[in-house]
Scaffold this motif. Structure first.
Motif, short mmCIF file in Angstrom:
data_model
loop_
_atom_site.label_atom_id
_atom_site.label_comp_id
_atom_site.label_asym_id
_atom_site.label_seq_id
_atom_site.Cartn_x
_atom_site.Cartn_y
_atom_site.Cartn_z
N GLY A 69 54.90 71.51 86.27
CA GLY A 69 54.02 70.47 86.79
C GLY A 69 52.58 70.89 86.94
O GLY A 69 51.72 70.06 87.21
N TYR A 70 52.31 72.18 86.77
CA TYR A 70 50.94 72.67 86.94
C TYR A 70 50.57 73.66 85.84
O TYR A 70 51.41 74.34 85.29
N GLU A 82 54.51 67.40 82.52
CA GLU A 82 55.50 68.10 83.33
C GLU A 82 55.65 67.44 84.71
O GLU A 82 56.74 67.42 85.27
N ALA A 83 54.56 66.91 85.24
CA ALA A 83 54.61 66.26 86.55
C ALA A 83 55.54 65.04 86.52
O ALA A 83 56.22 64.75 87.51
N LYS A 84 55.61 64.36 85.39
CA LYS A 84 56.52 63.23 85.25
C LYS A 84 57.97 63.68 85.43
O LYS A 84 58.79 62.98 86.03
N THR A 129 52.19 80.88 87.37
CA THR A 129 52.18 79.55 86.78
C THR A 129 52.81 79.49 85.40
O THR A 129 52.87 78.44 84.80
N ARG A 151 58.52 64.43 89.17
CA ARG A 151 58.64 63.16 89.91
C ARG A 151 60.01 62.53 89.68
O ARG A 151 60.63 62.00 90.61
N ILE A 178 45.88 72.99 88.15
CA ILE A 178 45.62 71.60 87.78
C ILE A 178 46.96 70.98 87.39
O ILE A 178 47.85 71.65 86.89
N ILE A 179 47.08 69.70 87.63
CA ILE A 179 48.33 69.00 87.33
C ILE A 179 48.50 68.85 85.82
O ILE A 179 47.58 68.45 85.11
N ASN A 180 49.68 69.20 85.34
CA ASN A 180 50.08 68.96 83.95
C ASN A 180 50.88 67.66 83.99
O ASN A 180 52.02 67.64 84.43
N GLU A 181 50.26 66.57 83.57
CA GLU A 181 50.87 65.24 83.74
C GLU A 181 52.22 65.10 83.05
O GLU A 181 53.11 64.45 83.59
#
Length: 69
Positions: free
Chosen positions: A9-10, A24-26, A4, A29, A19-22
């Motif tokens: 994103g995580y 990075e998740a953006k 990881t 996406r 767990i989602i890292n918001e």
């Protein structure tokens, strides 16, 4: 076990679960959205570099990085 430290994103919680890292998740996406709308990986990487969007290592974005995601 998933590595990881470079898993965009995580993050891991205190128990080692993903767990989602918001923030990075953006980015993840956006990559999918732009790729599916017809942009190529080279164009996406170029735009991210111009916008100073960080990679997990602080390096520049490359088209191959986008493709792996």
């Amino acid at each position: 076990m998933i590595k990881t430290t470079r898993f965009l994103g995580y993050d891991k919680d205190e128990y080692g679960k993903l767990i989602i890292n918001e923030d990075e998740a953006k980015i993840v996406r956006r990559i999918f959205k732009e790729y599916l709308s017809g942009k190529g990986s080279f164009t996406i990487a170029k735009e991210f570099n111009v916008e100073d969007i960080p990679t997990t290592t602080g390096a520049k974005w490359h088209d191959t990085t986008i493709l792996v995601i």
